[in-house]
Write a protein that holds these residues in place. Structure first.
Motif, short mmCIF file in Angstrom:
data_model
loop_
_atom_site.label_atom_id
_atom_site.label_comp_id
_atom_site.label_asym_id
_atom_site.label_seq_id
_atom_site.Cartn_x
_atom_site.Cartn_y
_atom_site.Cartn_z
N GLY A 78 -5.14 5.82 3.83
CA GLY A 78 -4.31 4.54 3.76
C GLY A 78 -3.79 4.55 5.43
O GLY A 78 -4.66 4.56 5.99
N VAL A 126 -4.49 -5.58 2.99
CA VAL A 126 -2.78 -5.01 2.59
C VAL A 126 -2.36 -4.17 3.77
O VAL A 126 -1.20 -4.14 4.18
N ASP A 163 -10.37 6.98 5.89
CA ASP A 163 -10.41 6.09 4.89
C ASP A 163 -11.55 5.10 5.02
O ASP A 163 -12.05 4.79 6.32
N SER A 168 -11.11 0.04 3.27
CA SER A 168 -11.32 -1.02 1.93
C SER A 168 -10.04 -2.07 1.70
O SER A 168 -10.06 -2.96 1.01
N TRP A 169 -9.01 -1.56 2.24
CA TRP A 169 -7.45 -2.14 1.93
C TRP A 169 -7.13 -2.94 3.12
O TRP A 169 -5.94 -3.11 3.32
N GLY A 194 0.80 -1.03 0.24
CA GLY A 194 -0.02 -0.05 0.13
C GLY A 194 0.80 1.19 0.12
O GLY A 194 0.22 2.33 0.24
#
Length: 313
Positions: A187, A213, A206, A209-210, A159
């Protein structure tokens, strides 16, 4: 994928599988996408390529025709397959553009000890925790790394899409001043952390959704861009490496409290930003800050900093 129902295929697509997983699960669809991309690249028509990028970045949800009880028919199956091919196209275009920027197209990516040691000392506080990079140190050490093009393919998987120099942070802090600032799609919150240390009143947000990662720190508020802007009513919004063709940047231009929007991203429209929304909005005047663009690292990314200023009434 033949053993899954269209509904199961749709749910799997929503989990965000990568290009490798998609091509392995749907080899026939990948052959169609690959052939289409090869033909477009061979014709070298900028207008056609732009149209392909815009089409691939669109997100379409099942409409009223596909109620929960109607998702195993032929129509819904065709819809799902079309969305799978569209996602493949988007990921393939992003991968191509990223490879062009880094020079790495195939094979495993690995630093040797010397290059890894210098890169770690130059760019990271510890492990993969980034630090504001001194431009003076960067100009001295970066030329010594003969494997420099391997850096971004290595860290992108975690990321990390760019590095921020001290001088860049100082320049951004001057633009923001004493105004309230919101970072969207933050992030791991690195940019907000640096700006906060520079005295900026900033909140990081944020949608998480990541999560597969990134490890999100407590300092990053869990909410999407629209919710964050509605809650905090920021005067300044900043976003680093917004996804190509995203749906959330248009909300910035509609938020009345926003006076300035700052984008850090790639000059390649395949990689970052919703350029259609940038060009369509009329409330803000915008241009690249060339001096700040040079302070986003590494230079091989060909990154840019664009500043949108609300026009006076």
């Amino acid at each position: 994928m033949n053993d899954k129902t269209p509904e199961q295929q749709w749910q799997w697509l929503q989990s965000g599988p990568g290009l490798s997983a998609l091509s392995e699960a749907c080899p026939q669809d990948w052959l169609l996408v690959r052939d289409e991309l090869a033909a477009v690249f061979a014709r070298r028509n900028p207008a056609e390529l732009k149209q392909l990028v815009e089409r691939s970045s669109q997100r379409i949800k099942p409409d009223a025709r596909f109620l929960s009880g109607e998702r195993n028919g032929r129509a819904f199956a065709d819809f799902v397959r079309a969305q799978i091919r569209q996602r493949m196209t988007e990921l393939a275009l992003r991968q191509y553009a990223f490879s062009a920027a880094t020079g790495v197209y195939q094979g495993k990516v690995r630093f040797n000890f010397f290059n890894g040691f210098l890169a770690q000392k130059l760019l990271f506080k510890h492990d993969l925790v980034r630090k504001p990079v001194s431009m003076r140190a960067f100009k001295c050490i970066w030329p010594l790394l003969w494997q420099k093009r391997l850096l971004m393919p290595l860290v992108e998987k975690r990321g990390i899409y760019c590095f921020y120099s001290r001088e860049l942070i100082a320049g951004l802090a001057r633009i923001i001043g004493q105004r309230s600032c919101l970072e969207i799609a933050a992030g791991d919150g690195t940019l907000s952390r640096f700006l906060s240390d520079a005295g900026v009143d900033i909140t990081a947000s944020d949608d998480f959704s990541w999560g597969k990662v990134l490890q999100y720190p407590e300092s990053v508020q869990r909410m999407d861009a629209a919710a964050a802007m509605a809650r905090f009513n920021p005067q300044v919004v900043i976003c680093s490496w917004p996804p190509s063709g995203n749906r959330f940047e248009k909300q910035i231009f509609r938020t009345r409290s926003v006076e300035t929007y700052i984008v850090l991203g790639s000059h390649s429209r395949f990689i970052t930003g919703n350029w259609a929304d940038y060009e369509a909005q009329t409330a803000f005047a915008w241009q690249e800050d060339a001096a700040l663009s040079k302070l986003v690292l590494p230079p091989e990314l060909k990154a840019g900093v664009w500043v949108f200023q609300r026009k006076s009434a």
